[in-house]
Write an enzyme that holds these catalytic residues in place. Sequence first.
Site, PDB file in Angstrom:
ATOM      1  N   ASP A 101      12.443 -10.113 -20.549  1.00  0.00           N
ATOM      2  CA  ASP A 101      13.294 -10.401 -19.380  1.00  0.00           C
ATOM      3  C   ASP A 101      14.550 -11.164 -19.796  1.00  0.00           C
ATOM      4  OD1 ASP A 101      11.779  -9.212 -17.357  1.00  0.00           O
ATOM      5  OD2 ASP A 101      10.528 -10.982 -17.081  1.00  0.00           O
ATOM      6  N   LEU A 149      19.586 -10.522  -9.055  1.00  0.00           N
ATOM      7  CA  LEU A 149      18.377  -9.997  -9.713  1.00  0.00           C
ATOM      8  C   LEU A 149      17.568  -9.054  -8.812  1.00  0.00           C
ATOM      9  CD1 LEU A 149      19.032 -11.834 -12.037  1.00  0.00           C
ATOM     10  CD2 LEU A 149      16.678 -12.631 -12.061  1.00  0.00           C
ATOM     11  N   THR A 155       3.488  -7.705 -14.981  1.00  0.00           N
ATOM     12  CA  THR A 155       4.389  -8.147 -13.921  1.00  0.00           C
ATOM     13  C   THR A 155       3.672  -9.108 -12.986  1.00  0.00           C
ATOM     14  OG1 THR A 155       6.030  -7.410 -12.311  1.00  0.00           O
ATOM     15  CG2 THR A 155       3.989  -6.142 -12.389  1.00  0.00           C
ATOM     16  N   LYS A 206       2.278 -12.823 -15.266  1.00  0.00           N
ATOM     17  CA  LYS A 206       3.083 -13.085 -16.462  1.00  0.00           C
ATOM     18  C   LYS A 206       2.661 -14.372 -17.177  1.00  0.00           C
ATOM     19  CE  LYS A 206       7.264 -10.589 -15.133  1.00  0.00           C
ATOM     20  NZ  LYS A 206       8.726 -10.625 -14.992  1.00  0.00           N
ATOM     21  N   GLY A 248      17.798 -20.446  -7.063  1.00  0.00           N
ATOM     22  CA  GLY A 248      16.366 -20.243  -7.273  1.00  0.00           C
ATOM     23  C   GLY A 248      15.923 -20.918  -8.562  1.00  0.00           C
TER      24      GLY A 248
HETATM   25  P1  NAP Z   1       9.156 -16.786  -7.830  1.00  0.00           P
HETATM   26  O1  NAP Z   1       8.685 -17.317  -9.128  1.00  0.00           O
HETATM   27  O2  NAP Z   1       8.221 -16.744  -6.675  1.00  0.00           O
HETATM   28  O3  NAP Z   1      10.455 -17.646  -7.403  1.00  0.00           O
HETATM   29  C1  NAP Z   1      11.114 -17.378  -6.200  1.00  0.00           C
HETATM   30  C2  NAP Z   1      12.338 -18.305  -6.055  1.00  0.00           C
HETATM   31  O4  NAP Z   1      13.046 -17.892  -4.885  1.00  0.00           O
HETATM   32  C3  NAP Z   1      11.967 -19.764  -5.855  1.00  0.00           C
HETATM   33  O5  NAP Z   1      12.971 -20.561  -6.418  1.00  0.00           O
HETATM   34  C4  NAP Z   1      11.970 -19.904  -4.324  1.00  0.00           C
HETATM   35  O6  NAP Z   1      12.326 -21.201  -3.884  1.00  0.00           O
HETATM   36  C5  NAP Z   1      13.115 -18.977  -3.954  1.00  0.00           C
HETATM   37  N1  NAP Z   1      12.980 -18.437  -2.613  1.00  0.00           N
HETATM   38  C6  NAP Z   1      12.058 -17.526  -2.184  1.00  0.00           C
HETATM   39  N2  NAP Z   1      12.266 -17.237  -0.875  1.00  0.00           N
HETATM   40  C7  NAP Z   1      13.319 -18.002  -0.480  1.00  0.00           C
HETATM   41  C8  NAP Z   1      14.009 -18.159   0.759  1.00  0.00           C
HETATM   42  N3  NAP Z   1      13.660 -17.469   1.846  1.00  0.00           N
HETATM   43  N4  NAP Z   1      15.051 -19.030   0.814  1.00  0.00           N
HETATM   44  C9  NAP Z   1      15.395 -19.738  -0.283  1.00  0.00           C
HETATM   45  N5  NAP Z   1      14.795 -19.631  -1.485  1.00  0.00           N
HETATM   46  C10 NAP Z   1      13.766 -18.771  -1.583  1.00  0.00           C
HETATM   47  O7  NAP Z   1       9.693 -15.276  -7.966  1.00  0.00           O
HETATM   48  P2  NAP Z   1      10.404 -14.646  -9.263  1.00  0.00           P
HETATM   49  O8  NAP Z   1       9.396 -14.020 -10.121  1.00  0.00           O
HETATM   50  O9  NAP Z   1      11.316 -15.667  -9.837  1.00  0.00           O
HETATM   51  O10 NAP Z   1      11.243 -13.427  -8.597  1.00  0.00           O
HETATM   52  C11 NAP Z   1      12.355 -13.701  -7.775  1.00  0.00           C
HETATM   53  C12 NAP Z   1      13.149 -12.407  -7.524  1.00  0.00           C
HETATM   54  O11 NAP Z   1      13.685 -11.905  -8.745  1.00  0.00           O
HETATM   55  C13 NAP Z   1      12.329 -11.270  -6.910  1.00  0.00           C
HETATM   56  O12 NAP Z   1      13.110 -10.614  -5.929  1.00  0.00           O
HETATM   57  C14 NAP Z   1      12.066 -10.353  -8.098  1.00  0.00           C
HETATM   58  O13 NAP Z   1      11.903  -8.999  -7.708  1.00  0.00           O
HETATM   59  C15 NAP Z   1      13.368 -10.526  -8.866  1.00  0.00           C
HETATM   60  N6  NAP Z   1      13.231 -10.209 -10.287  1.00  0.00           N
HETATM   61  C16 NAP Z   1      14.037  -9.247 -10.796  1.00  0.00           C
HETATM   62  C17 NAP Z   1      13.942  -8.905 -12.128  1.00  0.00           C
HETATM   63  C18 NAP Z   1      14.837  -7.832 -12.670  1.00  0.00           C
HETATM   64  O14 NAP Z   1      14.560  -7.307 -13.760  1.00  0.00           O
HETATM   65  N7  NAP Z   1      15.893  -7.481 -11.987  1.00  0.00           N
HETATM   66  C19 NAP Z   1      13.021  -9.572 -12.964  1.00  0.00           C
HETATM   67  C20 NAP Z   1      12.223 -10.572 -12.409  1.00  0.00           C
HETATM   68  C21 NAP Z   1      12.333 -10.889 -11.067  1.00  0.00           C
HETATM   69  P3  NAP Z   1      11.229 -22.362  -3.647  1.00  0.00           P
HETATM   70  O15 NAP Z   1      10.953 -22.960  -5.000  1.00  0.00           O
HETATM   71  O16 NAP Z   1      11.911 -23.291  -2.723  1.00  0.00           O
HETATM   72  O17 NAP Z   1      10.020 -21.678  -3.044  1.00  0.00           O
END
Ligand code: NAP
Length: 293
Positions: free
Chosen positions: A111, A232, A66, A70, A136
């Site tokens: 995923d 998500l 995680t 990854k 996102g």
């Molecule tokens: P990541 O690679 O860091 O990407 C985060 C994304 O969210 C980026 O596009 C970022 O935009 C945007 N973002 C973050 N804070 C923001 C804010 N305050 N306002 C607007 N945009 C914002 O993270 P990730 O791994 O993709 O994970 C994202 C979420 O998905 C987390 O909450 C994680 O727990 C969840 N998730 C869930 C699962 C599931 O199985 N349900 C699996 C994976 C992830 P910028 O590019 O502008 O920074």
Amino acid sequence: MIDTSKKIVGLLGWPIEHSISPAMHNAAFETLGLNWRYHPFPISPDRFDKDIRTFLTLDVQGFNVTIPYKKAVLKFLDTIEPTAKKLGAVNTITINQNQESDNISCGYNTDVQGFINALKEGGLVEMSGKKAVVIGAGGAARAVLYGLICEAISKITILNRNIKTALQTQEDFEGFSSKLEILPLTQNNIIKRTSEADLLVNTTPIGALPKPDSSIWPDDFSLPPNITVFDLVYNPPMTKLLKQGEASRARIISGLEMLFHQGALSFQIWTNLQAPLEVMRQACYKKNGGRYV
Ligand code: NAP
């Protein structure tokens, strides 16, 4: 202390003390009477390059991977299956031994299929001809995009705060760029594009603890009633966005559904057995609170 007579799988990441995966997998092992155990293995970023090599030599069946490893783990693995290679992200590893008793590691990504399984189980079965809005453009968004593209969705609008990240993501999906529209994350763009879409997916952490009162969707507007809203975020399982969707009579799907489906697929890869889906789902909701959505 780890019981060495058991088969071991575990989670590599940092920080992982609040992970749901041990509860979910151990419930499944117990239900099927398997002498397996799932352990959290936290690795701090300053030790990752060194410790990962050691973990891959252990007498274990495999790992989940995680945040934040990854991507970083790829270069340490012997083989990588095509979905994980395409995405550049591994969340599941198997460890097998060759004839010389050396460990052979293989990386997978569950995923993508976990997201699609949750989406289909949630009621959106046919993606062909449909339009999606994805908020996102990070790691989770890439899994969602890949899944939707493989399911032949017609159009995806990606709305992201940082437009450069979104453009990079679009570039990485070379060959499908005509299906992808990139726009800045503004209130106008969300409302306009969602009004024309069949599916809205939040892949940002907005709405997650410790800020459960935030949402990507503006307060004074209703969501279209015919849309499917997939958040998500899984902690809390019922986010503000999902409550807004429910109030508008939209179909809603929690991130906990994706989490448990990706876990079930990892379970099947390690054990070659059918995962006890309901047991794993119940364990997730029990750990995170909330109700089925
Ligand atoms: P990541 O690679 O860091 O990407 C985060 C994304 O969210 C980026 O596009 C970022 O935009 C945007 N973002 C973050 N804070 C923001 C804010 N305050 N306002 C607007 N945009 C914002 O993270 P990730 O791994 O993709 O994970 C994202 C979420 O998905 C987390 O909450 C994680 O727990 C969840 N998730 C869930 C699962 C599931 O199985 N349900 C699996 C994976 C992830 P910028 O590019 O502008 O920074």
